[in-house]
Design a protein around this motif. Structure first.
Motif, PDB file in Angstrom:
ATOM      1  N   GLU A 228       1.016   4.453  -1.142  1.00 36.13           N
ATOM      2  CA  GLU A 228       2.121   3.719  -1.211  1.00 36.13           C
ATOM      3  C   GLU A 228       1.955   2.612   0.006  1.00 36.13           C
ATOM      4  O   GLU A 228       2.152   1.457   0.157  1.00 36.13           O
ATOM      5  N   GLY A 229       1.252   2.895   1.618  1.00 36.47           N
ATOM      6  CA  GLY A 229       0.407   1.714   1.979  1.00 36.47           C
ATOM      7  C   GLY A 229       0.179   0.519   0.981  1.00 36.47           C
ATOM      8  O   GLY A 229       0.082  -0.337   1.666  1.00 36.47           O
ATOM      9  N   ARG A 230      -1.311   0.668   0.505  1.00 30.24           N
ATOM     10  CA  ARG A 230      -1.163  -0.256  -0.283  1.00 30.24           C
ATOM     11  C   ARG A 230      -0.315  -0.716  -0.973  1.00 30.24           C
ATOM     12  O   ARG A 230      -0.143  -1.906  -1.093  1.00 30.24           O
ATOM     13  N   ARG A 231       1.492  -0.428  -1.909  1.00 32.99           N
ATOM     14  CA  ARG A 231       2.249  -0.859  -2.199  1.00 32.99           C
ATOM     15  C   ARG A 231       2.308  -1.726  -1.271  1.00 32.99           C
ATOM     16  O   ARG A 231       3.221  -2.878  -0.997  1.00 32.99           O
ATOM     17  N   GLU A 232       2.830  -1.194   0.004  1.00 35.07           N
ATOM     18  CA  GLU A 232       3.845  -2.270   1.318  1.00 35.07           C
ATOM     19  C   GLU A 232       2.635  -3.435   1.135  1.00 35.07           C
ATOM     20  O   GLU A 232       3.042  -4.529   1.382  1.00 35.07           O
ATOM     21  N   TYR A 233       1.673  -3.240   1.325  1.00 27.75           N
ATOM     22  CA  TYR A 233       0.383  -3.879   1.882  1.00 27.75           C
ATOM     23  C   TYR A 233       0.685  -5.354   1.361  1.00 27.75           C
ATOM     24  O   TYR A 233       0.874  -6.047   1.169  1.00 27.75           O
TER      25      TYR A 233
ATOM     26  N   ALA B  51       0.744  -4.291  12.087  1.00 24.92           N
ATOM     27  CA  ALA B  51       1.340  -2.894  12.304  1.00 24.92           C
ATOM     28  C   ALA B  51       1.067  -1.565  11.354  1.00 24.92           C
ATOM     29  O   ALA B  51       0.212  -0.412  11.497  1.00 24.92           O
ATOM     30  N   LEU B  52       1.551  -2.055   9.782  1.00 25.37           N
ATOM     31  CA  LEU B  52       0.718  -1.328   9.029  1.00 25.37           C
ATOM     32  C   LEU B  52      -0.419  -0.764   8.588  1.00 25.37           C
ATOM     33  O   LEU B  52      -1.363   0.152   8.513  1.00 25.37           O
ATOM     34  N   TRP B  53      -1.368  -1.967   9.356  1.00 30.01           N
ATOM     35  CA  TRP B  53      -2.637  -1.707   9.436  1.00 30.01           C
ATOM     36  C   TRP B  53      -3.652  -0.235  10.709  1.00 30.01           C
ATOM     37  O   TRP B  53      -3.828   0.684  10.905  1.00 30.01           O
TER      38      TRP B  53
ATOM     39  N   ARG C 212      -7.174   2.786   6.846  1.00 27.38           N
ATOM     40  CA  ARG C 212      -7.270   3.515   5.347  1.00 27.38           C
ATOM     41  C   ARG C 212      -5.460   3.742   4.923  1.00 27.38           C
ATOM     42  O   ARG C 212      -5.302   4.560   5.468  1.00 27.38           O
ATOM     43  N   LEU C 213      -5.585   3.052   3.619  1.00 22.34           N
ATOM     44  CA  LEU C 213      -3.636   3.331   2.787  1.00 22.34           C
ATOM     45  C   LEU C 213      -4.121   4.244   2.464  1.00 22.34           C
ATOM     46  O   LEU C 213      -4.577   4.380   1.266  1.00 22.34           O
TER      47      LEU C 213
END
Length: 59
Positions: free
Chosen positions: A35-40, A23-25, A31-32
């Motif tokens: 903040e998205g990278r930290r969540e990933y 879902a994040l992707w 393209r993270l």
């Protein structure tokens, strides 16, 4: 946003963590953001912990 389990609580299933990663992707269109990278990274750590837990239980 999902929260990681705290010590003493049951871990989420591998399928649940994997669904959150997918879902994040989808939300990021591949393209993270920082903040998205930290969540990933947090989700990957949770995923690895669940896999390790499964391996320990299977042994």
């Amino acid at each position: 946003m999902p929260t990681p389990p705290t010590p003493g609580t049951a871990a989420r299933s591998l399928a649940a963590v994997n669904a959150d990663i997918r879902a994040l992707w989808r939300r990021s269109s591949g393209r993270l953001s920082p903040e998205g990278r930290r969540e990933y990274e947090r989700l990957l750590a949770e995923w690895a912990a669940v896999v390790r837990g499964d391996a320990v239980e299977a042994a």
